[in-house]
Scaffold this active site. Structure first.
Site, PDB file in Angstrom:
ATOM      1  N   SER A 171       0.800  -1.228   0.000  1.00  0.00           N
ATOM      2  CA  SER A 171       0.000   0.000   0.000  1.00  0.00           C
ATOM      3  C   SER A 171       0.829   1.272   0.000  1.00  0.00           C
ATOM      4  O   SER A 171       0.282   2.360  -0.196  1.00  0.00           O
ATOM      5  CB  SER A 171      -0.913   0.017   1.220  1.00  0.00           C
ATOM      6  N   ASP A 185     -17.465   2.035  -1.672  1.00  0.00           N
ATOM      7  CA  ASP A 185     -16.660   0.805  -1.561  1.00  0.00           C
ATOM      8  C   ASP A 185     -17.446  -0.296  -0.884  1.00  0.00           C
ATOM      9  O   ASP A 185     -17.749  -0.198   0.316  1.00  0.00           O
ATOM     10  CB  ASP A 185     -15.388   1.122  -0.761  1.00  0.00           C
ATOM     11  N   ASP A 204     -11.060  -5.840  -0.686  1.00  0.00           N
ATOM     12  CA  ASP A 204     -10.431  -4.794   0.112  1.00  0.00           C
ATOM     13  C   ASP A 204      -9.951  -5.451   1.396  1.00  0.00           C
ATOM     14  O   ASP A 204     -10.448  -6.498   1.806  1.00  0.00           O
ATOM     15  CB  ASP A 204     -11.436  -3.693   0.440  1.00  0.00           C
ATOM     16  N   HIS A 211     -15.137   0.509   2.978  1.00  0.00           N
ATOM     17  CA  HIS A 211     -14.948   1.762   3.720  1.00  0.00           C
ATOM     18  C   HIS A 211     -16.074   2.743   3.461  1.00  0.00           C
ATOM     19  O   HIS A 211     -15.980   3.906   3.848  1.00  0.00           O
ATOM     20  CB  HIS A 211     -13.626   2.407   3.312  1.00  0.00           C
ATOM     21  N   CYS A 245      -7.601   2.476   1.247  1.00  0.00           N
ATOM     22  CA  CYS A 245      -8.693   1.743   0.601  1.00  0.00           C
ATOM     23  C   CYS A 245      -8.204   1.034  -0.659  1.00  0.00           C
ATOM     24  O   CYS A 245      -7.727   1.662  -1.594  1.00  0.00           O
ATOM     25  CB  CYS A 245      -9.807   2.723   0.253  1.00  0.00           C
TER      26      CYS A 245
END
Lengths: 365, 628
Positions: B330, B354, B369, B375, B388
């Protein structure tokens, strides 16, 4: 006899011209020896002693009438041969060679005696048969030469045998050895070279091989030649200066008081010094030729010619060896190298030359 | 009549004799001339040649090895130094019975089995006539004992010389590297570069790290003594002396205190940390854990220690900071966001809803996710703060891998940073072309989806991540990361920017604000920066080591230690005026937020506040240390 007469008597049989040449070369010897022995006077003093002995011998021989000399020829030769055979049978071994004979009190090296005895014998022989000289006489003279040479070669002592061979050959040559035989000998020698090669001792073969490429064994067998050439070459035109030779003073040069003394002189006095030295030799040899050409009898002519040419060969072989054009054979630089025996033999020879010159002069006058 | 004939004969005889004598004279004259020519040739024509030979006979050149330059950190703290000591050296070629000699030496000087093992190893690799140390760092008593008996040991020498020492051992091993005995290959290289003369007396050369990269500066110029020797090799006098020029001292950009704090902050974790001053590219900390003791390598490492290092599952010899390649996870998201802004694919305000997963059109495969259930509403700012995945799955798909490659390549991903160390690897930034060349396969849309969250083909080194973070902190102006600040107290030229990405201010501002929010309540790294008195912009990341099957849940507890995910954290602080940017990678550390971010916190606390996390015990190398 008063002092003046005594003096006259003393110099009567000395040749001042030849003597001055010898003196100059002996001076070179003392000078170079001092440097070669690292500034120690001991070698110089010892050589001075050798010179005194040599000069005494020269004086005695010079004063000897020629017929005495002729009378000595046969006994000397026979004695020499007996001693050589004795060496071959009972000789002392030193440095891997059987050259010395211990006769109780002193060790003697009979091959040195033969340097004089062989040409003397041959000249005497030719004189004896002068009137009826044939090829047969040449053959017998050649035999007289070859016998001792073979014995000396077997000791082994290549240097001395070459010198004796040369001195005898000069007698033969001057006595009129026909050209076709000379040429024939040369051809035979060339043809038998491979066989001779096998007859040579290993160390002799090595030395000849080294001549072609000393660098292949730079620290071993080629060391002498290489260091000698370096000393000579690095001397340059003017030399490094007296007592300044690095090859000499830092121990790189082997045998520097004896066989390689020429390199010491060359390193310190350069090309100029060598011109002078060679000129001195030419002077002495030239005087020898003059004496030879004015000699009155067959015997004296042969004897004087042989002594002169042998002296020349001596010089040539030594300088040729140090400068790397001849293999390393144990031949000292005449009159300059340190050593009593060789000096004595040389002085005897010059004594004979002076005797020849002064006695016939007296006869003429 | 007879008389007359005889007389005539006599005259002919004399004539004939003179003829022969003349020939003899000519023969002698010719040969004398030959001698003269020979002497002329040697003494005049070839004088120079023989003079050189005579000089090389006479002059022995003794090299004087220069002192190697000392390496200090930016504050003058010594990292690599020299100290004088005695070593006992053996020339095996000059010793007829080596084993017996060593036994005899052992009676005077302690020779441990370890020394013997090292010696045996050196013996097997030696060059001819090389001298090898049998014992180093002799005590005064041992020196005295051996000196009194040295005549018994021809071929064994007591040498006083300078030893290299790295007082911080493991702490700086991967950065400093070490010196070691010159081997045949290095000798050949020196000869090729025509440097062999400068190494005539040198026994050591930099093998890795700074010691290797700055070998030229550190080594110095060898001096020479010309000594006149005789044929026996005995010195007669000194002819001339050219003093050596000591190697240059290096001042690193490194902050040793920071380095120490960083190393300790890792605790038992393996991993790497690079901290860079974004304003100029100076590397402030360079950590690769675990390290090793470089002192072991200087005189050749013994087999046992070598095997221990080489076979350890922790691979301590691997320079993770420089050569470790990891999926960036990430931590790529802020850079992905910038890519989206750059190509106008995303506006800051654009938001998605999401559901907790992403599907490609026409496919049922769910890209999940990390948060089950998703989220909710996510715009760009929030996508960074909560990390995210779904947002970036979509962004990547819309951008396409080649546009991602185009922009991220400019940033410096997938390329060497050009740091002043050998052996840096480039990481990997994939593209359709790359995949075709490398794998002979076309690029699948699914490849792009996972690339969006840094879990595809991409790989980065910790150094590279620190470098791109510093560039981001600096609003797109990049400086080459470097470790050397001054050479012999001469400040190198002011670092010039490598490039300027010209990130629009509002873009940079948005991403930075989002990264600051990461370290604040609601962000993924909030816990680590609780009550920090400075603002930190950061991003966590997790690099998967083993793939999780569709529908399976990742359970940290159930997975063996070496298969756990790697934890990333990139950050810079203070966020508004960055003085330090860093990348932390904790191998098998699980989540970036739980292991990597706390390490960063300690580093920032020390660098920005001068706060040490705990009382530190000073690492010291005693003289009895056996690392040689």
């Amino acid at each position: 006899m008063n002092l003046r007469q005594l003096k006259q008597r003393f110099v009567l049989h000395l040749d001042p011209i030849l003597l001055s040449g010898l003196a100059a070369l002996l001076l070179v010897s003392l000078l170079t020896l001092y440097s070669a022995s690292g500034g120690s006077g001991l070698r110089v003093l010892a050589q001075l002693g050798n010179i005194a002995v040599g000069f005494t011998a020269l004086w005695i021989i010079a004063n000897m009438p020629l017929h005495w000399l002729m009378r000595l020829a046969l006994p000397m030769y026979v004695l020499g041969m007996l001693l050589l055979i004795g060496v071959a049978l009972f000789g002392e071994i030193s440095h891997g060679a059987r050259r010395w004979l211990d006769i109780g009190v002193v060790n003697i090296q009979p091959s040195e005696l033969m340097k004089i005895a062989v040409p003397l014998m041959m000249a005497w022989y030719f004189e004896k048969h002068e009137a009826t000289l044939t090829w047969r006489n040449h053959l017998i003279a050649a035999l007289l030469l070859v016998m001792p040479v073979v014995l000396i070669l077997r000791q082994p002592d290549l240097g001395t045998s070459i010198l004796i061979m040369a001195s005898g050959f000069f007698v033969l040559f001057l006595a009129g050895l026909p050209w076709r035989i000379i040429i024939g000998l040369l051809v035979t020698a060339a043809a038998s070279a491979p066989f001779l090669w096998h007859a040579l001792h290993d160390y002799q073969r090595q030395r000849i091989l080294m001549l072609f490429d000393p660098s292949q064994d730079a620290l071993g067998k080629g060391y002498h030649t290489i260091q000698g050439m370096i000393a000579v070459g690095s001397g340059g035109v003017l030399g490094k200066g007296y007592l300044q030779g690095t090859q000499t003073h830092l121990d790189f040069l082997p045998e520097r008081t004896t066989d390689f003394i020429f390199a010491v002189w060359s390193e310190e006095f350069g090309f100029i010094g060598n011109l002078l030295l060679l000129a001195l030799y030419v002077f002495v040899i030239g005087r020898g030729f003059f004496i030879t050409s004015s000699a009155s009898t067959y015997f004296t002519r042969l004897m004087a010619g042989s002594i002169t040419l042998t002296f020349f060969i001596y010089t040539f072989v030594n300088i040729g060896m140090v400068t790397g054009i001849l293999p390393v054979v144990g031949v000292p630089l005449p009159l300059v190298s340190y050593g009593g025996t060789s000096l004595l033999t040389l002085m005897l020879g010059f004594g004979v030359l002076m005797s020849i010159h002064t006695h016939q002069r007296l006869v003429k006058t | 009549m007879i008389q007359k004939v005889e007389l005539k004969n006599n005259q002919r005889e004399i004539h004939f004799f003179r003829q022969r004598l003349f020939i003899g004279l000519g023969f002698a004259g010719l040969l004398m001339l030959l001698l003269l020519v020979r002497v002329f040739y040697l003494q005049v024509l070839r004088h120079e040649y023989f003079d050189t030979l005579a000089e090389s006979n006479r002059i022995y050149v003794v090299p004087i090895v220069p002192n190697r330059g000392v390496i200090t950190d930016r504050n003058g703290l010594i990292l690599a130094r020299n100290y004088a000591g005695y070593t006992l050296e053996v020339t095996p070629d000059n010793i007829p019975n080596l084993d017996q000699t060593i036994t005899e030496i052992g009676k005077l000087v302690e020779i441990k089995p370890k020394d013997l093992r090292r010696f045996k190893k050196l013996l097997a690799e030696r060059r001819s006539l090389q001298t090898l140390p049998i014992r180093t760092r002799l005590t005064d008593a041992e020196v005295a004992r051996f000196a009194a008996q040295r005549y018994r040991f021809p071929g064994v020498e007591l040498k006083a010389r300078l030893f290299r020492e790295y007082p911080n051992t493991e702490m700086t091993s991967h950065l400093l590297g070490y010196i070691g005995r010159i081997n045949q290959q290095e000798l050949d290289e020196l000869e090729q570069k025509e440097l062999a003369a400068n190494y005539m007396g040198s026994e050591y050369i930099g093998k890795t790290g700074i010691e290797q990269y700055y070998e030229k500066e550190l080594h110095g110029v060898t001096g020479f003594e010309q000594i006149e020797v005789d044929a026996g090799g005995r010195a007669v006098r000194m002819v001339s002396r050219t003093p050596p020029q000591s190697g240059k001292n290096l001042t690193l950009t490194l902050d040793a205190g920071l380095q120490e704090v960083a190393v300790q902050a890792f605790g038992d974790y393996r991993g790497a940390l690079i901290a860079i001053d974004p304003a100029n590219g100076e590397v402030l900390a360079f950590v690769s854990k675990p390290g090793y003791d470089p002192n072991l390598f200087i005189d050749g490492i013994d087999t046992e220690s070598w095997d221990a290092l080489n076979n350890s599952p922790d691979v301590p010899l691997n320079n993770r900071a420089l050569r470790g390649q990891y999926p960036m996870g990430s931590t790529i998201k802020p850079f992905m966001a910038l890519t989206g802004l750059h190509f106008d694919t995303r506006s800051p305000d654009f938001s998605i809803s999401d559901p907790g997963y992403y599907t490609l059109q026409g496919s049922s495969h769910q890209y999940r996710d990390w948060k089950v259930g998703g989220h909710g509403r996510v715009d760009m700012f929030k996508s960074v703060v909560v990390s995210c995945d779904t947002y970036y799955y979509g962004l990547a798909t819309e951008l396409g891998i080649d546009r991602m490659h185009e922009y991220l390549d400019q940033f410096g991903f997938g390329k060497r940073t050009g740091i002043d160390l050998e052996g840096e690897v480039s990481g990997l930034l994939p593209s359709t072309r790359w995949k075709m060349q490398r794998h002979k396969q076309i690029w699948y849309p699914g490849d792009t989806v996972s690339a969006g969250i840094g879990q595809g083909y991409q790989l980065a080194t910790p150094l590279q991540m620190a470098y791109v973070t510093a560039t981001l902190a600096n609003n797109g102006v990049a400086y080459r990361p470097h470790l050397v600040k001054e050479v012999q107290h001469e400040v190198k030229d002011m670092p010039q920017p490598l490039f300027d990405l010209q990130i629009p201010a509002q873009h940079a501002d948005l991403i930075k604000r989002a990264m600051v929010a990461v370290t604040h309540p609601g962000g993924t790294a909030a816990g680590s920066f609780y009550s920090a008195t400075y603002t930190v912009a950061g991003k966590t990341g997790t690099a998967q080591v083993v793939a999780i099957k569709q529908g399976e849940k990742y359970d940290e507890e159930k997975i063996s230690e070496y298969n756990r995910d790697h934890a990333w954290f990139i950050a810079f602080a203070p966020a508004d005026k960055p003085r330090i940017a860093l990348a932390v990678l904790a191998e098998n550390g699980g989540h970036g937020s739980s292991t990597a971010a706390p390490i960063a916190r300690k580093v920032f606390d020390y660098y920005l506040l001068g706060k040490r996390p705990q009382p530190l015990k000073k690492t010291q190398v005693s003289d009895e240390n056996e690392g040689d």
